[in-house]
Design an enzyme around this catalytic site. Structure first.
Site, PDB file in Angstrom:
ATOM      1  N   ASP A 155       0.821  -1.210   0.000  1.00 57.67           N
ATOM      2  CA  ASP A 155       0.000   0.000   0.000  1.00 57.67           C
ATOM      3  C   ASP A 155       0.860   1.268   0.000  1.00 57.67           C
ATOM      4  OD1 ASP A 155      -2.458   1.386   0.020  1.00 57.67           O
ATOM      5  OD2 ASP A 155      -3.307  -0.014   1.471  1.00 57.67           O
ATOM      6  N   ASN A 225      -0.572   1.913  -5.079  1.00 55.03           N
ATOM      7  CA  ASN A 225      -0.265   3.330  -4.838  1.00 55.03           C
ATOM      8  C   ASN A 225      -1.309   4.263  -5.450  1.00 55.03           C
ATOM      9  OD1 ASN A 225       0.471   3.378  -7.602  1.00 55.03           O
ATOM     10  ND2 ASN A 225       1.990   4.972  -7.192  1.00 55.03           N
ATOM     11  N   TRP A 226      -2.490   3.705  -5.777  1.00 54.15           N
ATOM     12  CA  TRP A 226      -3.682   4.490  -6.121  1.00 54.15           C
ATOM     13  C   TRP A 226      -3.517   5.309  -7.401  1.00 54.15           C
ATOM     14  CZ3 TRP A 226      -2.582   7.112  -0.901  1.00 54.15           C
ATOM     15  CH2 TRP A 226      -2.564   6.157   0.123  1.00 54.15           C
ATOM     16  N   GLN A 228      -0.909   6.960  -8.352  1.00 54.82           N
ATOM     17  CA  GLN A 228      -0.054   8.131  -8.169  1.00 54.82           C
ATOM     18  C   GLN A 228       1.273   7.983  -8.927  1.00 54.82           C
ATOM     19  OE1 GLN A 228      -1.073  10.847  -6.570  1.00 54.82           O
ATOM     20  NE2 GLN A 228      -3.018   9.913  -5.993  1.00 54.82           N
ATOM     21  N   ALA A 229       1.911   9.133  -9.153  1.00 55.70           N
ATOM     22  CA  ALA A 229       3.269   9.196  -9.718  1.00 55.70           C
ATOM     23  C   ALA A 229       3.366   8.496 -11.071  1.00 55.70           C
ATOM     24  CB  ALA A 229       4.288   8.606  -8.736  1.00 55.70           C
ATOM     25  N   ASP A 247      -9.633   3.705  -3.414  1.00 52.24           N
ATOM     26  CA  ASP A 247     -10.343   2.486  -3.040  1.00 52.24           C
ATOM     27  C   ASP A 247     -11.737   2.396  -3.652  1.00 52.24           C
ATOM     28  OD1 ASP A 247      -8.166   1.815  -1.545  1.00 52.24           O
ATOM     29  OD2 ASP A 247      -9.125   2.093   0.402  1.00 52.24           O
TER      30      ASP A 247
END
Length: 447
Positions: A155, A225-226, A228-229, A247
């Protein structure tokens, strides 16, 4: 010419190919999208060994193991919350929740012919405030290997300020209605041409990748990591799957928003690498049966990891039938065709419209195992609507129609949900769908 860089250990090979970077593991682990069960959507932090073993036993008893579901994954809240062992620096399983430890539980799961997964975070604490793995990657990877772990969900919580990225990536989640999605409120965008592989987020996830590759056990690596980046650009060389959004929840608006966002990422899907729109909510909340069907069909067609998130000892037969659909699972686990289904027409919106409430409605995907093309038609609206699949609009059928000329314009069609042979269907197939339902077809040989 494709060039490769290989890092070889006794346990794994990391293969980086220009244009198709991929984390390639021994025994084809991670080549196909994962199938399994996870504790979080059903139980959150309220977990123990008994609940995990109940899920494992039900995967066997309900026939899910025979269909390919194999991972039994322990999510957050499994360790002693107060901290690591002072002498070994290892995380310690909560003795009240797991009296035989994680290794003892893993042995029992392995005895069923299944695999076991665990959870940590690329920060100082997990999302629920338990010890996490940043700075302890080697110790934790070795510990997980010794315990018999086969899968790691990693996560993105508990990130300290010195590991915060210099810029903020645009993840339009839930986003607003606009072509391809935008982030108008992003006050800290990266400059044009910025390589997110150089970001601290990418480095945090690489550190655990390298630790997992170095241990003498193959552990599937699931990045969380949703989105990101710009993880879509480096996720495949770092892990076997990577989360693309925040989520999921058991609500149709959230499922539709995630399906919309993930639909723009299908070019990243192939063997060894899978954008992950989060775990399944089939069987949870107040979703209608139609919404459960659409949720599962879209996730399977996108070749997303299919990780069940409901209590299997109380699942209804209707929900079990959805999770057990053999045709969708065969498409999902195709050993020859790694590419997913793609949207070929948006339907409710003009093509390529980013709309969280109305994702692309028309999908098609080639298959080596179904004897035809998988076709989905979604009704994203709140009322009953008619949807029509026109054969000449479907990319996989255009060449066949061209070769047939005007003499034959039909195909043999099978209903994915019932298995019924619908016969030779000319030119198009039309169906009336309940709100948020999906028609799923296998369009086979010409006739």
């Amino acid at each position: 010419m494709t060039t490769f860089l290989s890092l070889t250990t006794a346990a794994a090979v990391l293969t980086l190919a220009r244009g198709s970077n991929a984390l390639v593991r021994p025994g084809n682990v991670g080549k196909l999208p994962a199938l399994g069960w996870n504790s979080w959507n059903a139980f959150g932090c309220d977990i123990d060994a008994a609940k995990i073993m109940t899920a494992a036993n039900e995967v066997v008893n309900l026939g899910l193991k025979d269909l390919g579901y194999e991972y039994i994954n322990i999510d957050d809240c499994w360790s002693v919350k107060s901290g690591r062992d002072a002498s070994t620096q290892r995380m310690v399983p909560d003795p009240e929740k797991f009296p035989d430890g994680i290794s003892g539980l893993a042995d029992q799961i392995h005895d069923l012919g299944l695999k076991v997964g665990i959870y940590s975070s690329a920060g100082l604490t997990t999302c629920a405030g338990y010890p996490a793995s940043l700075g302890y990657e080697d110790i934790d990877a070795q510990t997980f290997a010794e315990w018999g772990i086969d899968y790691l969900k990693y996560d993105n919580c508990g990130v300290p300020s010195n590991w915060t990225d210099a810029y903020t990536y645009c993840v339009p989640d839930p986003g607003s209605k606009s072509t391809n999605g935008t982030c108008p409120d992003n006050k800290n965008p990266a400059p044009a041409g910025y390589d997110w592989r150089t970001s601290l987020t990418a480095e945090r996830y690489r550190r655990m990748r390298d630790a997992l590759v170095s241990v003498d056990r193959t552990i599937l690596y699931s990045l969380c990591n949703w989105g990101q980046a710009d993880v879509n650009d480096w996720g495949n060389e770092t892990g076997n799957s990577w989360r693309t959004t925040g989520d999921i929840t058991p609500s149709w608006p959230r499922i539709a928003a995630i399906a919309n966002e993930n639909s723009f990422l299908m070019n990243y899907v192939d063997f060894w690498g899978y954008p992950d729109p989060d775990m399944l909510e089939v069987g949870n909340g107040n979703l209608t049966l139609a919404e459960n069907r659409a949720h599962f069909a879209l996730w399977a067609a996108m070749k997303s990891p299919l990780i069940i998130g409901t209590a299997l000892d109380s699942i209804s037969q209707d929900h079990l039938a959805i999770l057990s659909n053999k045709i969708l699972l065969k498409f999902h686990q195709d050993p020859v065709v790694g590419r997913p289904a793609h949207p070929y027409k948006w339907g409710y919106n003009p093509d390529w419209t980013f709309d969280p409430a109305h994702p692309a409605e028309y999908w098609s995907g080639a298959s080596s195992v179904l004897g035809g093309t998988l076709v989905l038609m979604l009704n994203s609206e709140d009322t009953k609507q008619r949807r029509t699949a026109v054969w000449k609009e479907i990319p996989e059928l255009k060449d066949v129609l061209g070769r047939q000329g005007k003499r034959r314009t039909g195909f043999r069609v099978t209903d994915v949900w019932t298995g019924k042979d619908l016969g030779c269907v000319r030119d198009h197939y039309s169906v009336e769908l309940e709100s948020h339902d999906v028609a799923a077809l296998v369009v086979g040989r010409a006739c």
